[in-house]
Each structure stands twice: as C-alpha cells, then as structure tokens.
Write an enzyme that holds these catalytic residues in place. Structure first.
Site, short mmCIF file in Angstrom:
data_model
loop_
_atom_site.label_atom_id
_atom_site.label_comp_id
_atom_site.label_asym_id
_atom_site.label_seq_id
_atom_site.Cartn_x
_atom_site.Cartn_y
_atom_site.Cartn_z
N GLU A 243 -52.44 -86.37 25.87
CA GLU A 243 -52.72 -85.01 25.42
C GLU A 243 -53.35 -84.19 26.54
O GLU A 243 -52.99 -83.04 26.76
CB GLU A 243 -53.65 -85.06 24.20
CG GLU A 243 -53.95 -83.71 23.60
CD GLU A 243 -54.79 -83.81 22.34
OE1 GLU A 243 -54.77 -82.86 21.55
OE2 GLU A 243 -55.48 -84.84 22.15
N SER A 366 -63.59 -81.53 24.54
CA SER A 366 -64.16 -80.31 25.09
C SER A 366 -64.26 -80.39 26.61
O SER A 366 -64.43 -81.47 27.19
CB SER A 366 -65.54 -80.04 24.49
OG SER A 366 -66.49 -80.96 24.98
N ASN A 367 -64.16 -79.23 27.26
CA ASN A 367 -64.18 -79.21 28.72
C ASN A 367 -65.49 -79.70 29.30
O ASN A 367 -65.53 -80.25 30.40
CB ASN A 367 -63.88 -77.79 29.22
CG ASN A 367 -62.41 -77.43 29.07
OD1 ASN A 367 -61.64 -78.19 28.48
ND2 ASN A 367 -62.02 -76.29 29.60
N GLU A 368 -66.60 -79.52 28.56
CA GLU A 368 -67.88 -80.05 29.03
C GLU A 368 -67.82 -81.57 29.15
O GLU A 368 -68.29 -82.15 30.13
CB GLU A 368 -69.01 -79.64 28.08
CG GLU A 368 -69.38 -78.17 28.13
CD GLU A 368 -68.41 -77.30 27.35
OE1 GLU A 368 -67.50 -77.84 26.71
OE2 GLU A 368 -68.59 -76.06 27.38
#
Length: 384
Positions: A243, A366-368
């Site tokens: 993904e 999440s990008n974090e």
C-alpha cells in the site's frame, strides 16, 4: 536503472495503448461511491480482466498477464494517459492479491485470485477500529478458534467501499492473552455471513465511501486464514508495504494529474499569474511527479534484480501523499471561487480530489509514523 525500453516492452506499450483506445468507455462512469457507479466500474474491470489487464503482474493462470514491474509501470502510464476509469477493486487486486500471492497456499491462490481479477468478488479492508487507527497494533476485535472455524467479534471502521463489497480482509486478535503486535491473525471474511452488520458512513457530499462493520459471533472457516495463526502482523505489514510502496499509487497517476494541473493553469493563466506563487507551485508539482517517476523506476530496477523494498515504502508514502495535496491545493487556488460551483464538472473533480488528498498523510499509516520508521532505519535502531 536503464531507462531504454526493450523491443518487447515497446511492443507491450503499443498493444496496451491500442486496446485502451478501443475499449475505454466514451461516457464517463458514475462515481463508484454510488451503487450504480460501483457496478459500472465492476463491469469495466471485468472487461479489463478478459484482456489480462486487471492484474497484469499475476500469472496468466490466475487471471493476469505475467508482466514484470517494468511492464506494470508501462501499463500504468498508458492507462492514466488514456483517462481510463479509476480502479474500484484496488483493495483486492493491489493489496490483498499481492498478499495472497506471497503468503497464500496454492489452494487459496486458485480459490481467490481468478475471481478477484474478474471482480466476481469485490474487497474491503478491515484494519482500523474505533480505538485502533494509526496504532493498528491496538486492535481488539477477536477471533476465537473452535476446531476448523473462527468466531469473530468486534468492530471495524473506515472500511473503504465496504457498503458495496462482497468480502473484507482484516486483522483479528486470535490469542486473548496477547498484546500489541502479537497474537493477531489475518482472516478473509464474506460480508454476507450471518452476524455481520455493515453501516455506511455518509460523507459531506452524501456519498457512502466508507462504512463500519460489526461482527457478532460470526463463524468463518479456518481455511480463510492467510499465513500462520497468530502471525497476522507480519502478513499485514507486507500488505501495508504494498500500500505504501509502489502498487497503490503508481507514478503515472501523478504524472497525469500534474499534466492536468499544467493545462488548468494555462487555461487560467491571466488570473493565476496575479499570484506568482501559483506558477511556482505548478512547476513544483510537475517536477515532483517526474521525480517520483524516476525514483519508482530506480526502485523497480533494484526489485527486478532481487532486492527487497524496505524503508523506501515509507518514503514513497510520504512523497505521494504530500504530492497529492500539492497538486490538488494548487488547482483549488487556480480555480478560486469557481471551485465551489456545483454545476461545474471540472471544478467538482478537483474539489473531490482536494478533499480526498487531505486524508493522504493519515491513511496507509500516518506520515509521522513513516518518518519515525525512516529515522529508525537510518540510525540502525532495532525495530520496536
């Protein structure tokens, strides 16, 4: 990476381009977040499958064309250039299909993959729960083993297109004494099973893109377990890698969006140039799409030589999600107040893209968290 195409690759491109020219619907399909549009897209993907183009990298006996990753990139370039319909069964074909290809038994591959390629079965993803969003290891939905079956109880939320899908794949806690990443199992569940309730989550535009799924003593055959019991986290991380990495968001998608953005700017240049930062944003979007494409070809070159994708999956996820926001936000700036006109089809397309893009830094991890993964790998820290 050698960017010179072989004669066979050029011939493949010509073949795909000709087929798409003859078969891409002349009339635009309705949104697949509606029942009518969902079935229209389902029929389109069945047509793709008949030509071997629904899942081009799968073996021919499983419904594909037996292509490698480079040919997949070529196919995607031609597909998006032809403005072909968005893929409605990507949860199945791109995510679950790749997972079954890696972890499924021969019987599971033969049972699920050809039907998936033809879109006889449409799939939803069952990861998130009310108390387990980005922290997927907090999953509490249970799978209790009873002989040759599992009894499922719990709730999943934000399941994309589950309101129209036939099956859901998800993680369930099969060891009641376990916690976090341990004791989870990856199970496939038909959504018409007694005890399942699917409730749509209506979006602000009235469409039912997401749904929540409730499991109340749902019986599922143990034959639907992918990978080993209790080892579902390992299987799910492979799915997440597909993904976040190349498969869910091909670079061709962004090249086409960036070109459409350039065209939109040129049609509205007089007004757009009143704010010189808009021109700069358009250029950055186009450059970003080209850079992502070159990076993807580099990654594919490594994978074709036997390498495995690692932290690049997290890097890719950050790049494509933030690039999506840049492209769509810039379009909104060009359109100005016109973006809010409900009878303007072009404006509606960009507005829908803008709204969906805002979720990009959150879904698929999440990008974090992805930045933490990248830093962890760069510093050589042990996996948590």
């Amino acid at each position: 990476m050698d960017l010179t195409y072989t004669p066979a690759q050029k011939a493949f491109r010509t073949k795909v381009r000709a087929w798409l020219k003859d078969n891409v619907p002349k009339e635009r399909l309705k949104s697949y977040d509606t029942r009518e549009g969902f079935e229209q897209h389902r029929a389109w993907e069945a047509l793709l499958a008949g030509a071997g183009y629904s899942a081009v990298m799968w073996p021919k006996d499983l419904g594909g064309s037996g292509c490698d990753l480079t040919e997949w990139l070529i196919f995607e370039e031609e597909y998006w250039a032809a403005d072909a319909p968005a893929r409605v069964n990507q949860n199945g074909i791109l995510l679950l299909g790749s997972t079954i290809m890696e972890f499924g038994t021969p019987e599971q591959k033969a049972r699920f993959l050809p039907r998936m390629a033809r879109c006889d079965d449409m799939w939803a993803q069952g990861w998130s729960e009310p108390n387990a969003g980005s922290d997927m290891a907090a999953i509490s939905s249970r799978a209790t083993r009873q002989g040759d079956k599992f009894i499922l109880n719990g709730q999943k939320i934000w399941s994309t297109r589950a309101i129209f899908a036939d099956w859901v794949f998800g993680l369930f806690r099969s060891d009641p004494t376990s916690s976090r990443h341990h004791g989870l199992s990856y199970i496939l569940v038909p959504l018409n099973t007694p005890g399942i309730t699917v409730r749509p989550i209506r979006a602000i535009n009235g469409r039912e893109h997401f749904a929540e799924i409730f499991f109340d003593d749902v019986e599922v055959s143990a034959e639907n377990l992918i990978g080993a019991e209790g080892k579902g986290w390992h299987v799910a991380m492979a799915t997440a890698g597909f993904e976040r990495g190349l498969l869910l968001r091909s670079p061709a998608r962004y090249q086409r969006s960036a070109q459409k953005l350039v065209d939109l700017y040129l049609r509205n240049q007089v007004d757009a140039d009143r704010d010189h930062s808009i021109r700069d944003a358009v250029l950055r979007a186009w450059q970003g799409a080209e850079a992502y494409t070159l990076s993807s070809y580099h990654t594919v070159g490594r994978l074709n030589k036997g390498a495995q994708i690692g932290a690049e999956a997290s890097t890719n996820k950050i790049v494509w999600s933030e690039l999506d926001i840049l492209i769509n936000e810039t379009a909104m700036r060009i359109l100005g107040q016109r973006a809010e006109l409900i009878d303007d089809e072009e404006a509606n397309d960009w507005l829908e893209g803008f709204l969906f893009a805002q979720a990009g830094p959150i879904y698929a991890g999440s990008n974090e968290i992805q930045r933490n993964i990248i830093a962890q790998r760069m510093l050589g820290l042990p996996k948590s």
